[in-house]
Design a protein around this motif. Structure first.
Motif, PDB file in Angstrom:
ATOM      1  N   UNK A  30      44.632  39.683  35.740  1.00 49.04           N
ATOM      2  CA  UNK A  30      45.219  40.790  36.374  1.00 49.04           C
ATOM      3  C   UNK A  30      45.856  41.706  35.339  1.00 49.04           C
ATOM      4  N   UNK A  31      45.480  42.949  35.686  1.00 46.73           N
ATOM      5  CA  UNK A  31      45.938  44.150  34.833  1.00 46.73           C
ATOM      6  C   UNK A  31      46.610  45.111  35.721  1.00 46.73           C
ATOM      7  N   UNK A  32      47.911  45.177  35.396  1.00 46.16           N
ATOM      8  CA  UNK A  32      48.759  46.117  36.400  1.00 46.16           C
ATOM      9  C   UNK A  32      48.120  46.116  37.817  1.00 46.16           C
ATOM     10  N   UNK A  36      48.988  46.605  46.283  1.00 44.39           N
ATOM     11  CA  UNK A  36      47.947  47.616  46.334  1.00 44.39           C
ATOM     12  C   UNK A  36      46.726  47.357  45.688  1.00 44.39           C
ATOM     13  N   UNK A  37      46.639  46.389  44.795  1.00 43.72           N
ATOM     14  CA  UNK A  37      45.398  46.282  44.156  1.00 43.72           C
ATOM     15  C   UNK A  37      45.493  46.623  42.595  1.00 43.72           C
ATOM     16  N   UNK A  41      40.366  41.739  34.650  1.00 37.82           N
ATOM     17  CA  UNK A  41      39.285  42.000  33.845  1.00 37.82           C
ATOM     18  C   UNK A  41      38.975  40.793  32.954  1.00 37.82           C
ATOM     19  N   UNK A  42      37.695  41.017  32.423  1.00 37.47           N
ATOM     20  CA  UNK A  42      37.081  39.973  31.597  1.00 37.47           C
ATOM     21  C   UNK A  42      37.670  40.071  30.128  1.00 37.47           C
ATOM     22  N   UNK A  50      40.084  46.376  42.529  1.00 31.52           N
ATOM     23  CA  UNK A  50      40.184  46.113  43.958  1.00 31.52           C
ATOM     24  C   UNK A  50      41.373  46.850  44.590  1.00 31.52           C
ATOM     25  N   UNK A  51      40.843  47.715  45.676  1.00 34.85           N
ATOM     26  CA  UNK A  51      41.921  48.658  46.623  1.00 34.85           C
ATOM     27  C   UNK A  51      41.739  48.021  47.965  1.00 34.85           C
TER      28      UNK A  51
END
Length: 311
Positions: A30-32, A36-37, A41-42, A50-51
């Motif tokens: 998970x990045x930031x 809200x989504x 990232x790989x 995702x939003x």
């Protein structure tokens, strides 16, 4: 046009919490990410954005409400973005953003974005194999598998679209964007690779009725078949449902293991895909189980009484 492949796939979803749980368990970082989504990232920076489906900043949904909202393609340079913009502006609106990226749609209404790729160059070993008759790839006492071995998705590999008009879809990506057909499953569709990527495919089409238009599955490359099996086993042990696999495809030769996801499509681990250049001659086979898989295995939690393998 030096298109490399998908940097991001963007989804508008119903259940943000379920998507966060699944994508994190799948092995993406998970990045930031907030309620809200955000980006999952790989290892090379590619991944899934995702939003919530009602986010006003998302591209418009397809008429059938498919969760896929945009395919974001990475290219080598700003000159490639300019070339794509000039080509596509001949017959459609191309929106140029302040950051130098461009947004448009393909001939079937799928939203597209093009950017200088975010892919980081990875410097990681592939799976090592020891075999009689060949030099050992692992040194003495170097293990091939251990309980807590890493098994993380390395890069966004490919995506597969349900399309109602195969000729329009193939014509757009091949004639306008320079994709090349590597092979074709007759009755389903063609495998395509962009010119700046030698993977067997980054895109595949399956012919379907209009109401099914959208994403069938997306895939991430792993470091080898063992990483694929380890990651898939860990995901199964966390309670997620296998859709197809593990096994190995014929076209592309890649290992596969598909899982059901809350993104409205399946999500695949893949490994060891064939590479091709412009001398390759595309093959055609009628679609069948025999044409699509070299072999198919079955997951079993355990084979003796007692606790199963650790998650």
């Amino acid at each position: 046009m030096n298109i490399i492949g998908p940097d991001y796939l963007v989804f508008g979803v119903d259940d943000m919490a379920a998507c966060t749980e699944f994508l994190t368990a799948f092995g993406l970082e998970p990045v930031n990410v907030t309620e809200n989504g955000g980006l999952f990232a790989a290892l090379d920076g590619t991944g899934i954005i995702v939003r919530h489906k009602n986010d006003p900043d998302l591209p418009a949904a397809l008429p059938n409400g498919a969760m896929l909202r945009q395919q974001v393609y990475g290219v080598r340079s700003d000159a490639d973005i300019a070339a794509i913009a000039d080509e596509l502006a001949k017959d459609r609106k191309v929106h140029r953003l302040a950051d130098g990226t461009i947004e448009t749609t393909d001939d079937l209404g799928f939203a597209l974005k093009f950017q200088v790729t975010v892919r980081k160059q990875l410097d990681m070993p592939a799976e090592k194999i020891n075999a009689p008759g060949a030099p050992a790839q692992r040194a003495p006492n170097e293990l091939g598998v251990w309980d807590d071995m890493p098994a993380k998705p390395r890069t966004l590999s490919h995506n597969v679209l349900f399309v109602p008009d195969m000729e329009a879809a193939t014509g757009f990506y091949c004639n306008r964007l320079g994709f090349v057909i590597t092979d074709e499953l007759q009755g389903a569709g063609p495998f395509l690779r962009p010119k700046a990527n030698d993977d067997h495919h980054t895109l595949f089409f399956i012919r379907t009725p209009e109401h099914m238009k959208g994403m069938e599955h997306l895939a991430f490359h792993m470091g080898g078949p063992t990483e694929l099996m380890v990651a898939g086993t860990r995901l199964m042990n966390k309670g997620f449902e296998s859709f197809w696999g593990p096994g190995r495809h014929k076209f592309g030769s890649n290992w596969f293991w598909y899982f059901k996801s809350p993104l409205g499509c399946n999500v695949e681990y893949d490994a060891d895909m064939d590479k091709h250049d412009d001398s390759w001659v595309a093959r055609q086979r009628p679609i069948s189980p025999e044409a699509s898989q070299m072999f198919l295995l079955q997951f079993r939690e355990k084979w003796i009484p007692g606790p199963g393998p650790k998650p």
